[in-house]
Design an enzyme around this catalytic site. Sequence first.
Site, mmCIF file in Angstrom:
data_model
loop_
_atom_site.group_PDB
_atom_site.id
_atom_site.type_symbol
_atom_site.label_atom_id
_atom_site.label_comp_id
_atom_site.label_asym_id
_atom_site.label_seq_id
_atom_site.Cartn_x
_atom_site.Cartn_y
_atom_site.Cartn_z
ATOM 1 N N ARG A 62 0.836 -1.188 0.000
ATOM 2 C CA ARG A 62 0.000 0.000 0.000
ATOM 3 C C ARG A 62 0.877 1.247 0.000
ATOM 4 O O ARG A 62 1.905 1.299 0.677
ATOM 5 C CB ARG A 62 -0.932 0.027 1.217
ATOM 6 C CG ARG A 62 -2.087 -0.960 1.140
ATOM 7 C CD ARG A 62 -3.066 -0.590 0.032
ATOM 8 N NE ARG A 62 -4.239 -1.443 -0.010
ATOM 9 C CZ ARG A 62 -4.302 -2.579 -0.678
ATOM 10 N NH1 ARG A 62 -3.247 -3.016 -1.337
ATOM 11 N NH2 ARG A 62 -5.427 -3.282 -0.694
ATOM 12 N N ASP A 66 4.392 -0.355 -7.081
ATOM 13 C CA ASP A 66 3.129 -0.784 -7.668
ATOM 14 C C ASP A 66 1.962 -0.085 -7.001
ATOM 15 O O ASP A 66 0.806 -0.312 -7.368
ATOM 16 C CB ASP A 66 2.976 -2.306 -7.543
ATOM 17 C CG ASP A 66 1.776 -2.838 -8.324
ATOM 18 O OD1 ASP A 66 1.629 -2.442 -9.497
ATOM 19 O OD2 ASP A 66 0.990 -3.627 -7.765
ATOM 20 N N GLU A 117 -3.143 7.187 -5.122
ATOM 21 C CA GLU A 117 -3.241 6.522 -6.428
ATOM 22 C C GLU A 117 -4.657 6.481 -6.986
ATOM 23 O O GLU A 117 -4.847 6.328 -8.197
ATOM 24 C CB GLU A 117 -2.699 5.102 -6.335
ATOM 25 C CG GLU A 117 -3.524 4.184 -5.451
ATOM 26 C CD GLU A 117 -2.921 2.792 -5.336
ATOM 27 O OE1 GLU A 117 -3.648 1.825 -5.592
ATOM 28 O OE2 GLU A 117 -1.733 2.673 -5.003
ATOM 29 N N HIS A 144 -0.703 -0.464 -9.711
ATOM 30 C CA HIS A 144 -1.322 -1.384 -8.750
ATOM 31 C C HIS A 144 -1.886 -2.617 -9.453
ATOM 32 O O HIS A 144 -3.072 -2.943 -9.357
ATOM 33 C CB HIS A 144 -2.427 -0.686 -7.950
ATOM 34 C CG HIS A 144 -2.606 -1.266 -6.579
ATOM 35 N ND1 HIS A 144 -2.929 -0.515 -5.480
ATOM 36 C CD2 HIS A 144 -2.493 -2.540 -6.122
ATOM 37 C CE1 HIS A 144 -3.019 -1.285 -4.412
ATOM 38 N NE2 HIS A 144 -2.751 -2.533 -4.780
#
Length: 329
Positions: free
Chosen positions: A235, A259, A264, A296
């Site tokens: 996260r 990622d 985001e 992600h």
Amino acid sequence: MKKILMMSVREDEKEAIENWSERHPDVEVGIDEGELHADTVAKLKGFDGVVIQQRSLVEDEVYAELKNLGLKQISTRTAGYDVINVNLAHKNGLKVTNVPAYSPRSVAELALAHTMRLIRNLELFDERAEEQDFRWIGLKGKEIHTLTIGIIGAGRIGGTAAKLFNALGAKVIAYDIKPNPELNEVLTYKSLNEVLQESDVISLHVDLNETTKGLIGSEELALMKPTAFLINECRGPVVDTDALIAALKNKKLAGAALDTLTGEENFFNFDLRGKELPSEQLKELRAMNNVILTPHVGFYTNVAVQNMVDISLDDVLAIISEKRSDHEI
């Protein structure tokens, strides 16, 4: 017939939903492409259960409305559930479930892929090739069996990553508040500071909660080798992004693969070609040739998508059938 509404459904999930529905002909599964919010919760009228997958918060007023509509649960087909106010859900008599292990390999394999790209300077080779510069001088790579990989959070995903790195001959060390003796053959547990100081690659695999927000900040980054890489597959808020940018700019860190990023939900999974980016941090990270950004996608594999659909729908069906789900939070 019981009715479940799947929200935020992507095109690639529809086959998985159809597969589940064929095995449960006594359940009607509705499909909606929108997220669950105050202005969309009315769509659940007439449904017995709901499954979501979104990066934006479910507003507080939604939980009382779900209760008024007769729902008994709210399920997310993701491992993370920080978009759900669990306490407020419980106060409104709603059980909350997630999918804690949709496919540990999917995220672990991405951590391995990111590591290989970083240690072989593939981003830099891509940049040179884009300019028709095919020289390799100055971009000597490292072989993974010569490296120490530090896993922070050796749970289902972190433990799987440790096994993959170990299988390739790397030395694996790990920090976890609950060490798992079953992993002793593939890793050695150490303190957080020791893992940070000794590792050539740090791979993050912790849950997001009050104890992990800002887990990796300026002090932790300062402990890492200037030749080390940071990989975040969990996260965004686990890492202090400003501190990371400063460490990269000041060459206190060799590079990073991310990622997930704080904020985001404002840019990942959007087509922003030709548009102004909504985040200064994202702009700075994109400008660095030693940073890999993926939107992600650690969960995004054939196996993981089917498992996320199957497990979440199984959980909803159990709860609305007055049974217990093993994934209640």
